[in-house]
Scaffold this active site. Structure first.
Site, short mmCIF file in Angstrom:
data_model
loop_
_atom_site.label_atom_id
_atom_site.label_comp_id
_atom_site.label_asym_id
_atom_site.label_seq_id
_atom_site.Cartn_x
_atom_site.Cartn_y
_atom_site.Cartn_z
N HIS A 48 0.82 -1.20 0.00
CA HIS A 48 0.00 0.00 0.00
C HIS A 48 0.86 1.26 0.00
O HIS A 48 2.10 1.18 0.09
CB HIS A 48 -0.97 -0.01 1.19
CG HIS A 48 -0.32 -0.06 2.54
ND1 HIS A 48 0.35 1.00 3.08
CD2 HIS A 48 -0.25 -1.06 3.46
CE1 HIS A 48 0.81 0.67 4.28
NE2 HIS A 48 0.46 -0.58 4.53
N CYS A 55 3.46 -4.98 6.46
CA CYS A 55 3.00 -4.62 5.11
C CYS A 55 4.18 -4.01 4.33
O CYS A 55 5.21 -3.70 4.92
CB CYS A 55 1.88 -3.59 5.18
SG CYS A 55 0.32 -4.29 5.75
#
Lengths: 220, 233
Positions: free
Chosen positions: B193, B209
């Site tokens: 992301h 992440c």
């Protein structure tokens, strides 16, 4: 005193020759076809596993990290040399079957040290004490990499990864260190990579990786 | 203070011995013995290192002038098996230690950028019952879902890390804007992301992440589809 200096010259010559590893030409092994069925079967075996593996292509001088046959990362190889163990001054002959077979269970020498920071959560969010912001380290700071290391595989093959700069810096001390550890590897393949790639490979090489050495990878 | 002038190839001028100093002849003998010991040591080290070293030589593989031969039956089967494993479309590669990301198509690199992967830090719940290690996992993943303007549903560790109580109301976990313009879901809560902290790209700062800069994320989001392989090493 003159006798002594003569002896010293001989000693120094012997030491430098031993330390330098006496570079010689190595006979090129018989070409291995990219469609050699043994080498192909080994590549299929690795590509069908759920793990990363390395392919070293001697012809195009290419070391690639792969997974399921997909090229994940290429490491440009500037030079390849083959190191054979030597009994006194005579090189020991090595069986040519080191190409086209799978080498497994790699270990890094020196090993990669991983240290972890334990976070102490604050007792509550409305604490009065302001903690100064911490700039996290770069990969180079977090995992300092040596400029020369070995990836040692079960069965006696080792990749010696080095850079041109490290080669220039290699001194007598390192040569004696090598001599101390000699005999561990049946065959060493020395790969000269750009210095940045030496560090990157050391930091991120997946543990226990497998390797296959071929003249050229199969055309896929 | 006594100075001694030495000339190459000649013995030093005699210096009168002072009480407590070595006589010149004795000093010479000591020098000879030390020199001999040093030379003998070097001989031993030289022999040992010569006997325990490796002979290196440049390895040249002759160019295959005939090109790749036609595969025979066995080779054809093996080649077909190998080709079956290789992804045909674009795929994403992440180096979680060096914080690099690539969009590749076989041997072609479409983009190469910097990212931020897991910090490797460890957080323990104050009760001591739960521990989280903020590593980015290694292996082969695939894009399970693509989202524009993603919303972050904060997990328990995000509250514990800030010293806040874990909310019971799920709506209190929702946070807008933190994940940037796009998110690619890889499963188990891991995503590729965007980030609010582009200045930290290249450093391991995430909770597992993979944070990517806005421009690279736009290209990756456009190229990836549900099912695109993601290799993390």
């Amino acid at each position: 005193m003159r006798r002594c200096s003569g002896l010293g010259s001989v000693a120094l010559a012997l030491t430098l020759c031993g330390a330098g590893g006496c570079s010689r030409s190595v006979d090129a092994p018989a070409p291995l076809s990219p469609l050699d069925s043994t080498a192909l079967a080994a590549q299929v075996e690795l590509a069908e596993q759920d793990s990363f593996y390395l392919i070293l292509e001697l012809g195009p001088k290419r070391l690639s990290l792969r997974y399921h046959g997909a090229v994940v990362r290429d490491y440009p190889v500037e030079a390849i040399s083959l190191g054979r163990p030597r009994a006194l001054v005579r090189a020991v002959e090595v069986d040519g079957a080191w190409r086209g077979r799978v080498w497994r269970e790699a270990t890094l020498d020196p090993p990669l040290e991983v240290s972890r920071t334990v976070i102490e959560p604050p007792a509550s969010a409305d604490t009065e004490v302001e903690t100064p912001p911490v700039i996290p380290p770069t990969p180079e700071e977090r995992f300092p990499a040596p400029d020369r290391f070995r990836v040692r595989f079960a069965g006696g093959l080792a990749l010696e990864i080095t850079s041109r700069e490290a080669g220039r810096r290699a001194g007598l001390g390192e040569a004696f260190g090598n001599a101390w550890n000699a005999g561990q590897d049946g065959l060493r393949i020395r790969l000269q990579l750009p210095a940045a790639d030496v560090g990157a490979l050391y930091r991120s090489l997946p543990a226990g990786i497998s390797l296959i050495v071929v003249d050229r990878a199969a055309p896929v | 203070m006594t100075s001694v002038h030495l000339r190459w190839g000649a013995a030093p001028d005699p210096v009168p011995a002072s009480p407590g100093s070595l006589a010149p002849s004795r000093a010479r003998r000591v020098g000879v013995v030390l020199g001999a010991l040093l030379a003998a040591g070097l001989v031993v080290v030289g022999i040992v290192s010569m006997g325990a070293q490796y002979t290196y030589g440049a390895l040249r593989i002759p160019a295959d002038s005939a090109g790749t031969p036609e595969p025979d039956g066995e080779s054809r089967k093996l080649l077909a098996k190998l080709r079956k494993t290789v992804p045909k479309e674009a795929y994403v590669v992440i180096d979680r230690t060096n914080n690099r990301i690539w969009l590749r198509r076989g041997n072609e690199i479409e983009i190469e950028g910097i990212c931020s992967a897991g910090s490797g830090h460890v957080l323990t719940d104050p009760t001591g019952k739960r521990t989280w290690t903020f590593d980015t996992p290694q292996g082969r993943f695939k894009v399970r879902q693509k989202t524009a303007d993603p919303v972050w549903k904060k997990p328990d560790w995000a509250f514990i890390e800030e010293g806040k109580p874990v909310p019971r109301d799920p709506s209190e976990r929702i946070e807008y804007g933190t994940l940037g313009e796009y998110a690619l879901y890889l499963g188990d809560g891991y995503m590729i992301h965007g980030t609010l902290y582009e200045r930290l790209l290249g450093r391991s700062v995430s909770h597992g992440c993979v944070r990517v800069g806005r421009d690279d994320l736009r290209v990756i989001y456009k190229a990836a589809r549900v099912g695109t392989p993601v290799f993390i090493f």
